[in-house]
Design a protein around this motif. Structure first.
Motif, PDB file in Angstrom:
ATOM      1  N   GLY A   1     139.847 -32.154  29.019  1.00  8.79           N
ATOM      2  CA  GLY A   1     138.713 -32.590  28.215  1.00  8.79           C
ATOM      3  C   GLY A   1     137.828 -31.448  27.763  1.00  8.79           C
ATOM      4  O   GLY A   1     137.305 -31.470  26.640  1.00  8.79           O
ATOM      5  N   GLY A   2     137.651 -30.441  28.601  1.00  5.94           N
ATOM      6  CA  GLY A   2     136.788 -29.334  28.229  1.00  5.94           C
ATOM      7  C   GLY A   2     137.306 -28.576  27.029  1.00  5.94           C
ATOM      8  O   GLY A   2     136.577 -28.326  26.065  1.00  5.94           O
TER       9      GLY A   2
ATOM     10  N   LEU B   1     124.575 -20.286  29.034  1.00  6.43           N
ATOM     11  CA  LEU B   1     125.451 -19.137  29.209  1.00  6.43           C
ATOM     12  C   LEU B   1     126.793 -19.301  28.501  1.00  6.43           C
ATOM     13  O   LEU B   1     127.721 -18.520  28.739  1.00  6.43           O
ATOM     14  N   SER B   2     126.902 -20.330  27.659  1.00  4.20           N
ATOM     15  CA  SER B   2     128.146 -20.603  26.949  1.00  4.20           C
ATOM     16  C   SER B   2     127.957 -20.359  25.458  1.00  4.20           C
ATOM     17  O   SER B   2     127.040 -20.919  24.845  1.00  4.20           O
TER      18      SER B   2
ATOM     19  N   ASN C   1     133.560 -24.393  29.830  1.00 14.30           N
ATOM     20  CA  ASN C   1     132.668 -23.963  30.907  1.00 14.30           C
ATOM     21  C   ASN C   1     132.069 -25.155  31.654  1.00 14.30           C
ATOM     22  O   ASN C   1     131.881 -25.101  32.871  1.00 14.30           O
ATOM     23  N   SER C   2     131.772 -26.240  30.926  1.00 16.04           N
ATOM     24  CA  SER C   2     131.295 -27.460  31.589  1.00 16.04           C
ATOM     25  C   SER C   2     132.377 -28.053  32.479  1.00 16.04           C
ATOM     26  O   SER C   2     132.104 -28.545  33.574  1.00 16.04           O
ATOM     27  N   SER C   3     133.636 -27.982  32.010  1.00 16.12           N
ATOM     28  CA  SER C   3     134.724 -28.488  32.844  1.00 16.12           C
ATOM     29  C   SER C   3     134.885 -27.617  34.085  1.00 16.12           C
ATOM     30  O   SER C   3     135.163 -28.124  35.178  1.00 16.12           O
TER      31      SER C   3
ATOM     32  N   SER D   1     137.156 -19.190  29.316  1.00 17.61           N
ATOM     33  CA  SER D   1     137.747 -19.344  28.002  1.00 17.61           C
ATOM     34  C   SER D   1     138.636 -18.171  27.630  1.00 17.61           C
ATOM     35  O   SER D   1     139.583 -18.305  26.874  1.00 17.61           O
ATOM     36  N   SER D   2     138.335 -17.006  28.155  1.00 21.28           N
ATOM     37  CA  SER D   2     139.120 -15.835  27.785  1.00 21.28           C
ATOM     38  C   SER D   2     140.526 -15.867  28.357  1.00 21.28           C
ATOM     39  O   SER D   2     141.401 -15.148  27.908  1.00 21.28           O
TER      40      SER D   2
END
Length: 445
Positions: free
Chosen positions: A60-61, A367-368, A376-378, A442-443
């Motif tokens: 989902g993220g 911070l996102s 990041n929330s996930s 994410s990276s």
């Protein structure tokens, strides 16, 4: 009601329903398992939903970042409601577990997407208030839910614990849909992620590890250790880079959320048993000790939403209060300590959680960078869930071997570790985004 007010009402209603069902199922499940002759599958009804939610959280993220939160949100709402319908109409325990899998997966998709909706639909100055409402939406069902669920089970039957919520979910979804109309939340902001399926695979492995730890917590040490090894291999691939060493910025935010949640929930699991079995309290009077913590959690969240204290004060003061409250409650395990100490102990702990918990949600979005809010929330939610499973499993094993004091000693160590890393949970002035290397999840997608 204004458009934003309608949106807020829909968001809070949906969060409240997810929270209510999480608590309600735990209360109703013994009756469900007896009537469906499925006591041998009792644990799978919980661990299966947890496993599905881990996969849903990871998927989902990134989905929300790439395509906007709309698709995972409505898919998740449909899955959550559909799973409840399947469970409520289940002719067997196996079918009920299938419904629980769908419910857990859908609820996780929706929960992550809601964070991205907040990031895109509200200005940053309103994020503390929204996450304050989210925190309250989780706490209130823990106070009013148990007696309500008891009445439903005894009068309408256990099936209505599952079947009533989809009706309310449909109403909440209509309110949310109306609030979202015209809001700029659709559309992706992230780059394609060729490694997404690899992440989902690692999420499934993480779910297996967490499940092994759950099943090993009743004294089966090989399962417990196997689960811990699996998590040590899989979890770093899903969390922001540096989380396990509390690197400054987002990794420390995720780590602090996991430590505080793990310490709080592992201690909370054992408190009623200690107060009833060791100190002779009734179920009602033992429950009042926990209710005090729920009330102060809500009050402190309200203070956080109005930014009475700075973010860093919230984290430091809140972490210190969590540690102090656990320490005080731990003394109640010794009969020489007056039982009255239990009540202010959890009031202090709940207040600390109310300061820390929503503040970390706010910091995650701050911070996102755009296109990274979902992943990041996930990571935040996944870290909290897995840390909590590990904490409960390990403390259950410690309790079986050494007794109550060992549980409180272990949770106190976790809370103290949270206090130590709290200053690292920011990256510069309030509201300043980190450099890209701090958003490690994410990276690596």
């Amino acid at each position: 009601m204004t458009k934003r007010g309608t949106l807020t009402a829909g968001l809070v209603a949906l969060v409240s329903l997810v929270a209510f069902e999480y608590m309600a199922v735990a209360i109703a499940m013994p009756t469900v398992a007896r009537e469906l002759n499925g006591l041998d599958l009792y644990g799978l009804a919980f661990s299966g939903a947890m496993a599905a939610s881990v996969v849903g959280t990871v998927l989902g993220g990134r989905w929300a970042d790439l395509r906007g939160p709309g698709a995972p949100l409505w898919t998740g709402v449909a899955g959550f409601a559909g799973g409840l319908l399947v469970a409520g109409l289940a002719p067997s325990m196996e079918v009920l577990i299938a419904g629980r899998l769908l419910q857990g997966f859908g609820g996780a998709l929706a929960s992550v997407a809601l964070y991205v909706v907040v990031a895109r639909a509200y200005p940053e100055k309103l994020h503390p208030k929204i996450f304050s409402l989210f925190a309250t939406a989780w706490v209130v069902p823990s106070m009013v839910g148990p007696p309500l669920v008891g009445v439903i089970v005894e009068t309408l039957g256990w099936r209505w614990v599952f079947l009533l919520v989809p009706i309310l979910t449909a109403i909440s979804a209509l309110v949310l849909l109306r609030g979202l109309s015209g809001n700029p939340v659709s559309g992706g902001q992230g780059e394609p992620a060729p490694g997404l399926m690899r992440k989902v695979t690692w999420a499934a492995v993480t779910a297996v590890g967490a499940g092994l730890m759950q099943y090993g917590s009743d004294g089966r040490l090989p399962l417990l250790l196997a689960g811990l090894l699996v998590l040590a291999l899989a979890l770093p691939r899903l969390l922001p880079s540096g989380t396990l060493r509390a690197a400054k910025g987002l990794p420390a935010v995720v780590g602090l959320r996991g430590l505080t949640a793990g310490a709080f929930f592992a201690a909370e699991v054992i408190i009623p048993l200690m107060l009833i079995e060791e100190r002779g309290l009734s179920t009602l009077t033992a429950g009042l000790a926990l209710m005090g913590g729920s009330l102060t959690w809500s009050f402190a969240s309200w203070l956080q939403g109005r930014e009475v204290f700075s973010r860093m004060t919230n984290l430091r003061l809140g972490s210190a209060m969590i540690a102090l409250g656990i320490l005080l409650m731990g003394t109640v395990a010794f009969t020489a300590v007056p039982i009255a100490v239990a009540y202010p102990s959890w009031i202090v702990t709940g207040f600390g959680m109310g300061l820390v918990y929503p503040t970390l949600s706010v910091l995650t979005l701050e911070l996102s960078a755009p296109g990274e809010q979902g992943v990041n929330s996930s990571g935040l939610q996944l870290g909290e869930a897995v840390f909590s499973v590990v904490s409960v499993a390990v403390t259950a094993a410690l309790f079986a071997a050494l007794g109550y004091w060992a549980v409180f000693a272990a949770t106190l160590v976790m809370a103290a570790a949270g206090l130590a890393i709290a200053p690292r949970a920011t990256a510069g002035p309030q509201g300043t985004r980190p450099s890209p290397n701090l958003v490690g999840a994410s990276s690596t997608l």
